[in-house]
Design a protein around this motif. Structure first.
Motif, PDB file in Angstrom:
ATOM      1  N   ALA A  20       0.874  -1.173   0.000  1.00  0.00           N
ATOM      2  CA  ALA A  20       0.000   0.000   0.000  1.00  0.00           C
ATOM      3  C   ALA A  20       0.906   1.215   0.000  1.00  0.00           C
ATOM      4  O   ALA A  20       1.881   1.267   0.752  1.00  0.00           O
ATOM      5  N   ASP A  62      -6.497  -7.381   2.990  1.00  0.00           N
ATOM      6  CA  ASP A  62      -6.974  -7.187   4.376  1.00  0.00           C
ATOM      7  C   ASP A  62      -5.804  -7.054   5.345  1.00  0.00           C
ATOM      8  O   ASP A  62      -5.846  -6.259   6.269  1.00  0.00           O
ATOM      9  N   ILE A  65      -4.508  -3.569   4.937  1.00  0.00           N
ATOM     10  CA  ILE A  65      -5.453  -2.566   5.454  1.00  0.00           C
ATOM     11  C   ILE A  65      -5.373  -2.537   6.980  1.00  0.00           C
ATOM     12  O   ILE A  65      -5.366  -1.479   7.600  1.00  0.00           O
ATOM     13  N   GLU A  70      -6.215   1.970   7.262  1.00  0.00           N
ATOM     14  CA  GLU A  70      -6.825   2.928   6.330  1.00  0.00           C
ATOM     15  C   GLU A  70      -7.645   2.131   5.317  1.00  0.00           C
ATOM     16  O   GLU A  70      -7.175   1.103   4.815  1.00  0.00           O
ATOM     17  N   GLN A  71      -8.867   2.562   5.054  1.00  0.00           N
ATOM     18  CA  GLN A  71      -9.697   1.859   4.081  1.00  0.00           C
ATOM     19  C   GLN A  71      -9.258   2.255   2.683  1.00  0.00           C
ATOM     20  O   GLN A  71      -9.408   3.394   2.280  1.00  0.00           O
ATOM     21  N   THR A  73      -9.648   0.415  -0.903  1.00  0.00           N
ATOM     22  CA  THR A  73     -10.021  -0.787  -1.648  1.00  0.00           C
ATOM     23  C   THR A  73     -10.335  -0.480  -3.114  1.00  0.00           C
ATOM     24  O   THR A  73     -10.652  -1.374  -3.874  1.00  0.00           O
TER      25      THR A  73
END
Ligand SMILES: Nc1ncnc2c1ncn2[C@@H]1O[C@H](COP(=O)(O)OP(=O)(O)OP(=O)(O)O)[C@@H](O)[C@H]1O
Ligand SMILES: [Mg+2]
Length: 398
Positions: A20, A62, A65, A70-71, A73
């Protein structure tokens, strides 16, 4: 959605890896966290079960995250490789705009013409590279050999749908290894032009051959570290996880231990009888390394003649990466067999916890995402494609 966030997903035979990241003002990406999950539904470069694979991707996402709290997607950049991708070299020819001169625009139009050979109702073209070009005899037309990478539209549709069902939005799908090669190329000292980027993972060996600084050929062979693990499982009667541990333990040892009568304690929880001689491990592992390198060489050798030697070029180096590329004997064996200097590469600019050879592809994917977000020109995408993408984004149909 934060428009500057990227989820880079590398689908590997052994593991799905996710980075991420957040795009910074200077165009670099800050890695916020990483996640992994064991891969299901993907074997030796072939997607065998889209839903199982999507489940693995969701698990890895997942993990990340949770780690970054932090969301995120709806910003998935999915890198795939292996024989799920279709690669082809085709010739495109167009009239030049100025006689005797080849402009970048001419090359781009010729590349576009080359893609007409691909059945566009069946395949989505991911990347087009101008492998080599020449002026036709009259000096009024340019002929370009384009290296084209595509994915079957039905597979793309299935993945996109399955990801959506699991709550993830696919931003784009790319050839992970080629994009990793492009990223590493920028960082190599001396700007080499003729080289091979080779990623040896668990189930596949993926390589990209560069001539004159352009990718001119890429392929994926179903050969990787799993072969060694499988042999250790049989030879030592241990389970897969234990065999993986033993392989990694062996990789940390010096080959000077050979012929010294050294016996290694290879026991894990639940075993007491795994005292194994170093020479026995050496014989199992190194004979497989020899076999893998030999088969890769047999495949690449004719392409070396076709794209490098016959064009009066010399291959400068092989850049090796991937989890199995990190095995100490792999680089020296490749150098011996190919008779070309071979060097291990990894994402050295990342924080040390991410700077592993097995993460090179994920790094390439996140770097690609950053370039797309920063709206830089991306190699392998024509200006036309970028324009269409932007228009679709504006209309929110992509
Ligand atoms: N230190 C090590 N020594 C030996 N082998 C290793 C080491 N680290 C990782 N490996 C091997 O590397 C392989 C995993 O590498 P990688 O994560 O690049 O593969 P992948 O991306 O999952 O698979 P692929 O790219 O082939 O689809 C496994 O076979 C693993 O045993
Ligand atoms: Mg891989």
């Amino acid at each position: 959605m934060n428009k500057k966030t990227i989820l880079a997903v590398d689908v590997g035979t052994g593991m799905v890896k996710v980075f991420a990241g957040k795009l910074q003002a200077d165009g670099t990406v800050d890695i916020l966290g990483s996640g992994t999950a064991p891969t299901a539904g993907y074997e030796k470069g072939v997607i065998t079960d889209v839903n199982a694979l999507t489940h693995s991707i969701r698990q890895a996402v997942d993990c990340v995250i949770m780690a970054v709290d932090e969301q995120m997607t709806d910003c998935v950049y999915l890198g795939i490789s292996g024989s799920t991708l279709v690669t082809q070299n085709s010739i495109g020819s167009v009239a030049v705009t100025t006689p005797e001169t080849i402009t970048p625009q001419d090359i781009e139009r010729a590349c576009k013409a080359a893609t007409f050979e691909i059945e566009q109702d069946k395949y989505e073209i991911l990347h087009v590279f101008a492998a080599r070009n020449s002026l036709a005899k009259t000096g009024e037309a340019v002929e370009v050999e384009a290296h084209i990478v595509a994915v079957p539209k039905d597979i793309l549709g299935e993945i996109s749908h399955a990801l959506k069902e699991s709550g993830l939005t696919l931003n784009c799908i790319i050839a992970g290894d080629i994009m990793a090669a492009e990223t590493i190329k920028k960082e190599l000292p001396g700007k080499p032009e003729n080289f091979i980027f080779m990623d040896i993972g668990a189930g596949t060996t993926d390589f990209v051959m560069y001539v004159g600084g352009n990718p001119c050929f890429s392929a994926s062979l179903p050969l990787g570290g799993d072969y060694i693990t499988n042999d250790l499982m049989q030879g030592l009667t241990v389970n897969r996880a234990h065999a993986e541990e033993i392989k990694r333990y062996y990789s940390r040892l010096s080959s000077d231990l050979r012929n010294q009568g050294v016996v290694l304690d290879c026991n894990d929880y639940g075993t007491t009888d795994k005292h194994v001689s170093y020479d026995f491990l050496y014989d199992i592992i190194e004979s497989r390394v020899d076999e893998i390198v030999g088969l890769v060489y047999d495949y690449i050798k004719p392409r070396l003649s076709q794209y490098v030697t016959e064009n009066g070029q010399t291959l400068e180096r092989i850049y090796l990466t991937g989890g199995s590329g990190a095995m100490p004997s792999m680089a020296s064996r490749i150098a011996n067999v190919f008779q070309i200097n071979t060097e291990m590469v990894k994402p050295v600019h990342l924080p040390v916890e991410y700077a592993q050879p097995a993460n090179t592809v994920c790094y390439g994917i996140i770097d690609y995402g950053a370039r797309v977000l920063a709206s830089e020109p991306v190699v392998g995408k024509s200006a036309w494609d970028v324009l269409i993408r932007k228009a679709k984004k504006l209309l929110k149909i992509c």
